[in-house]
Design a protein around this motif. Structure first.
Motif, PDB file in Angstrom:
ATOM      1  N   LEU A 142      12.257 -46.683 -76.690  1.00 58.68           N
ATOM      2  CA  LEU A 142      13.322 -46.714 -75.126  1.00 58.68           C
ATOM      3  C   LEU A 142      12.964 -47.857 -74.743  1.00 58.68           C
ATOM      4  CD1 LEU A 142      11.372 -43.896 -74.275  1.00 58.68           C
ATOM      5  CD2 LEU A 142      13.430 -44.333 -74.353  1.00 58.68           C
ATOM      6  N   PRO A 143      13.777 -48.768 -73.694  1.00 56.50           N
ATOM      7  CA  PRO A 143      13.596 -50.220 -73.618  1.00 56.50           C
ATOM      8  C   PRO A 143      12.321 -49.991 -72.431  1.00 56.50           C
ATOM      9  CG  PRO A 143      15.199 -48.532 -71.928  1.00 56.50           C
ATOM     10  CD  PRO A 143      14.498 -47.361 -72.614  1.00 56.50           C
ATOM     11  N   ALA A 149      17.576 -49.381 -84.527  1.00 58.80           N
ATOM     12  CA  ALA A 149      16.382 -49.102 -82.991  1.00 58.80           C
ATOM     13  C   ALA A 149      15.043 -49.740 -82.801  1.00 58.80           C
ATOM     14  CB  ALA A 149      16.571 -47.763 -83.289  1.00 58.80           C
ATOM     15  N   GLY A 150      14.919 -50.777 -83.605  1.00 58.79           N
ATOM     16  CA  GLY A 150      14.580 -51.771 -83.751  1.00 58.79           C
ATOM     17  C   GLY A 150      12.964 -51.434 -84.204  1.00 58.79           C
ATOM     18  N   LEU A 151      13.008 -50.620 -84.832  1.00 59.33           N
ATOM     19  CA  LEU A 151      11.545 -49.821 -85.341  1.00 59.33           C
ATOM     20  C   LEU A 151      11.341 -50.456 -86.816  1.00 59.33           C
ATOM     21  CD1 LEU A 151      11.971 -45.921 -84.567  1.00 59.33           C
ATOM     22  CD2 LEU A 151      10.674 -47.835 -83.298  1.00 59.33           C
ATOM     23  N   ARG A 192      15.221 -55.381 -75.295  1.00 60.53           N
ATOM     24  CA  ARG A 192      14.583 -54.103 -73.553  1.00 60.53           C
ATOM     25  C   ARG A 192      16.058 -54.050 -73.389  1.00 60.53           C
ATOM     26  NH1 ARG A 192      10.433 -55.259 -69.528  1.00 60.53           N
ATOM     27  NH2 ARG A 192      11.502 -52.701 -67.875  1.00 60.53           N
ATOM     28  N   SER A 232      17.901 -51.473 -76.360  1.00 63.96           N
ATOM     29  CA  SER A 232      17.599 -50.689 -76.450  1.00 63.96           C
ATOM     30  C   SER A 232      18.410 -49.588 -74.940  1.00 63.96           C
ATOM     31  CB  SER A 232      15.880 -50.464 -76.366  1.00 63.96           C
ATOM     32  OG  SER A 232      14.809 -50.873 -77.419  1.00 63.96           O
ATOM     33  N   ALA A 233      18.254 -50.035 -74.069  1.00 59.77           N
ATOM     34  CA  ALA A 233      18.652 -50.182 -72.879  1.00 59.77           C
ATOM     35  C   ALA A 233      19.906 -49.056 -73.418  1.00 59.77           C
ATOM     36  CB  ALA A 233      18.439 -50.302 -71.758  1.00 59.77           C
ATOM     37  N   VAL A 246      18.896 -42.905 -79.651  1.00 55.48           N
ATOM     38  CA  VAL A 246      17.618 -42.773 -81.059  1.00 55.48           C
ATOM     39  C   VAL A 246      17.103 -41.071 -81.034  1.00 55.48           C
ATOM     40  CG1 VAL A 246      17.015 -42.978 -82.435  1.00 55.48           C
ATOM     41  CG2 VAL A 246      17.906 -44.948 -80.664  1.00 55.48           C
ATOM     42  N   SER A 247      18.531 -40.284 -81.553  1.00 55.26           N
ATOM     43  CA  SER A 247      17.939 -38.905 -81.967  1.00 55.26           C
ATOM     44  C   SER A 247      16.936 -38.882 -83.832  1.00 55.26           C
ATOM     45  CB  SER A 247      18.652 -38.165 -82.617  1.00 55.26           C
ATOM     46  OG  SER A 247      18.966 -36.908 -83.146  1.00 55.26           O
ATOM     47  N   TRP A 272      11.406 -37.855 -70.564  1.00 52.52           N
ATOM     48  CA  TRP A 272      12.409 -38.462 -71.019  1.00 52.52           C
ATOM     49  C   TRP A 272      13.623 -39.667 -70.969  1.00 52.52           C
ATOM     50  CZ3 TRP A 272      10.556 -40.564 -75.761  1.00 52.52           C
ATOM     51  CH2 TRP A 272      11.015 -41.170 -76.689  1.00 52.52           C
ATOM     52  N   ALA A 318      13.708 -39.824 -67.460  1.00 59.52           N
ATOM     53  CA  ALA A 318      12.840 -41.041 -66.799  1.00 59.52           C
ATOM     54  C   ALA A 318      12.811 -41.961 -67.278  1.00 59.52           C
ATOM     55  CB  ALA A 318      11.981 -40.387 -65.890  1.00 59.52           C
ATOM     56  N   LEU A 319      12.229 -42.572 -68.642  1.00 60.87           N
ATOM     57  CA  LEU A 319      11.697 -43.006 -69.651  1.00 60.87           C
ATOM     58  C   LEU A 319      13.218 -44.711 -70.099  1.00 60.87           C
ATOM     59  CD1 LEU A 319       8.801 -41.312 -71.773  1.00 60.87           C
ATOM     60  CD2 LEU A 319       8.326 -43.264 -69.888  1.00 60.87           C
ATOM     61  N   ALA A 320      13.982 -43.399 -70.082  1.00 62.91           N
ATOM     62  CA  ALA A 320      14.708 -44.563 -71.040  1.00 62.91           C
ATOM     63  C   ALA A 320      15.759 -45.027 -69.595  1.00 62.91           C
ATOM     64  CB  ALA A 320      16.274 -43.197 -71.520  1.00 62.91           C
ATOM     65  N   MET A 368      17.519 -35.484 -75.775  1.00 56.78           N
ATOM     66  CA  MET A 368      16.780 -36.493 -75.350  1.00 56.78           C
ATOM     67  C   MET A 368      17.449 -37.374 -75.261  1.00 56.78           C
ATOM     68  SD  MET A 368      12.854 -34.888 -76.543  1.00 56.78           S
ATOM     69  CE  MET A 368      11.809 -35.815 -75.820  1.00 56.78           C
ATOM     70  N   ALA A 369      18.626 -37.811 -76.575  1.00 58.36           N
ATOM     71  CA  ALA A 369      18.759 -39.117 -77.117  1.00 58.36           C
ATOM     72  C   ALA A 369      20.242 -39.197 -76.675  1.00 58.36           C
ATOM     73  CB  ALA A 369      18.843 -39.009 -78.711  1.00 58.36           C
TER      74      ALA A 369
END
Lengths: 259, 291
Positions: A97-98, B48-50, B70, B73-74, B78-79, B98, B100-102, B145-146
């Motif tokens: 997430l961002p 995804a930056g993981l 950031r 990611s916005a 990602v699932s 989710w 809201a967090l996104a 969610m993704a």
């Protein structure tokens, strides 16, 4: 800055939504010290009278002592959700997430901090209302000591979380630290009653400074200007533990949960 | 929307991706195929930056994911391959939280949640705690969610594991809808029929490298092709199999030639290859090259 606070608010609301589903642990950690105060206040009264340390009805030792000890148990409120997220694999997913990791961690810290502060406030309120504990000094000074101690508890919990790769280790370390710091810091019995060889080590426990600050206010009638050493030491430890925890918490490294 | 160039990822000394390049444009679906351990999830995780690439570049919306985490990611939903939902929360709470967090805000969030609930067939389960859902329903929630908020880049890593056929159809339809609306989709799967249903541009990864890529028709033509099996009624050999590029155009000539040789035909069968044939051929060839 406004965007950062907005994101932090989202993380806190999400974390609270999760934690409010199971507040039984927090409730038990608030009720249990009250029960212990009820049972052990007469014993503390006798000890204080026999040793002549200070007067009072015993609640002056029992209330801050058990409140501080169980606040340290409550510190697990930070670590357990953290390990819980690893078990659900949602920690890894939130990293897509961002949201910068420091904000994710800060959001997770704020909910347990509020729980610890609520717990401390509730126990002290019951101490005054039910057990006749008289606060001779400044309530603001007492609140300052407790607030900084709450931050200290959460920061130490962050450090323990960062250092422990499994939830079983986290639980063991958190419980042992709580018991050692409570005993050494004078939360169970006054430091003056500890073995003489142990007494010089007491200031190494953050709880020592919390108990000292509380009793200066409650028993000696002190104000903010007298409790600043406690506030400073607790704040310093919180800052050091929090910084170390944040640096050592490797967000990309997995942890083993119950799940 | 997504540009990957010469990407390399190593786990310790083990190479997981080697020189992978691919592009996913707006409105395009790119299907990632490959055996277990081929590097599909590593590729998704790198975007995804993981996981950190050791070489190469990943641009999302024209921005390098390194240094713009950031912002990039916005732009993505990602699932991951492994199920990651909040079991105590209801389906709606999972999606609202989710979103809201996104960063999906206010009124748009409510609309986005409602849309994805309906599209994924989760609306009748909206108030059910996630831990009470079946495995397939949990997987649908995990994917939803993704998708909530229609991110410009959607990455789905094996999204239909344990999902029943109607739900799989609903998911594929919604992926198609999102792509039609301009979403770039990176879709990793083991189910080749899903790639065919999506009509996706296909990338086959093998041992961390792109072993083949192209649209399905060109892959079938280039890597497997069509063959004509001709059976004879007049003895040895009883049949022959001839590769052809264009069966309709070439068959009359072949038949005429066989008549000219005096052969009596018993039957003709046209074998058209599938994506599965291509997959086995590409990965088997690479096995042989390696061996």
């Amino acid at each position: 800055m406004a965007e950062t606070f907005g994101t932090l608010g989202c993380v806190v609301r999400h974390e609270w939504r999760l934690q409010r589903r199971d507040l039984v642990r927090a409730f038990m950690l608030t009720v249990m010290p009250v029960v212990l105060v009820l049972v052990l206040t007469p014993t503390y009264r006798q000890i204080l009278q026999l040793t002549g340390l200070y007067g009072g009805n015993g609640s002056e030792q029992a209330v801050p002592g058990f409140a501080i000890m169980f606040a340290m148990f409550m510190g697990g409120e930070f670590g357990l959700p953290f390990f819980r997220d690893f078990g659900w694999r949602t920690w890894q997913r939130t990293r897509t997430l961002p949201i910068p990791v420091p904000i994710l961690v800060a959001g997770k810290l704020l909910v347990p901090l509020l729980l610890v502060l609520t717990q401390l406030a509730a126990i002290f309120a019951v101490g005054v209302a039910v057990f006749g504990m008289h606060v001779a000094g400044s309530v603001v000074a007492l609140a300052a000591v407790l607030a900084v101690f709450g931050a200290n508890v959460v920061a130490v919990s962050l450090l323990v979380t960062a250092l422990c790769p499994t939830v079983a280790q986290f639980n063991a370390v958190n419980n042992i630290l709580t018991l050692v710091f409570a005993g050494l810091g004078g939360a169970l019995v006054p430091v003056a009653l500890l073995p003489t060889w142990l007494q010089p080590l007491a200031p190494a426990a953050p709880s020592y400074w919390a108990v000292l600050g509380c009793q200066k206010v409650i028993v000696e009638g002190s104000g903010l200007s007298q409790v600043w050493p406690s506030v400073a030491v607790l704040g310093g430890v919180a800052l050091a533990a929090g910084t170390a925890g944040a640096l050592l918490l490797r967000p990309d490294r997995g942890k083993e949960s119950w799940g | 929307m997504l540009q990957i160039a010469d990407l390399e990822v190593h786990y310790g000394t083990h190479p997981a991706l080697l020189g992978v390049s691919l592009v996913v444009g707006r409105g395009q679906v790119v299907g990632l195929l490959g055996r277990n351990g081929a590097g599909k999830s590593t590729l998704v995780n790198a975007v995804a930056g993981l996981v950190k690439p050791s070489r190469g570049s990943i641009l999302v919306g024209g921005l390098d994911v390194r240094g713009n985490a950031r912002a990039t990611s916005a732009m993505m939903g990602v699932s991951p391959q492994e199920l990651a939902i909040y079991p105590p929360l209801t389906v709606t709470e999972n999606l609202v939280g989710w979103a809201a967090l996104a960063g999906v805000g206010g009124r748009q969030r409510r609309l986005a949640v409602r849309e994805v609930l309906e599209a994924m067939g989760l609306d009748r389960l909206a108030d059910r705690p996630a831990h009470l859902l079946s495995g397939g329903e949990q997987r649908r929630l995990h994917c939803a969610m993704a998708m909530v908020g229609r991110p410009p880049l959607l990455m789905l890593d094996e999204p239909t594991v344990g999902v029943d056929p109607p739900s799989r159809r609903a998911l594929l339809d919604y992926v198609g809808t999102l792509a039609s609306a301009g979403t770039a989709v990176l879709y990793s799967t083991h189910y080749l029929t899903e790639i065919e249903q999506l009509g996706a541009y296909t990338v086959i990864l093998h041992r961390g490298r792109v072993a083949a890529c192209g649209d399905i028709d060109s892959l079938v033509r280039d890597f497997s092709g069509t063959t004509v099996e001709i059976a004879f009624s007049d003895g040895s050999p009883p049949s022959v199999r001839i590769p052809v590029a264009d069966p309709d155009g070439e068959l009359p000539g072949i038949i005429a030639g066989l008549h000219g040789q005096g052969r009596a035909l018993a039957g003709i069968t046209v074998h058209r290859s599938s994506l599965e044939d291509v997959f086995f051929r590409v990965t088997a060839e690479k096995e042989l090259v390696r061996g």
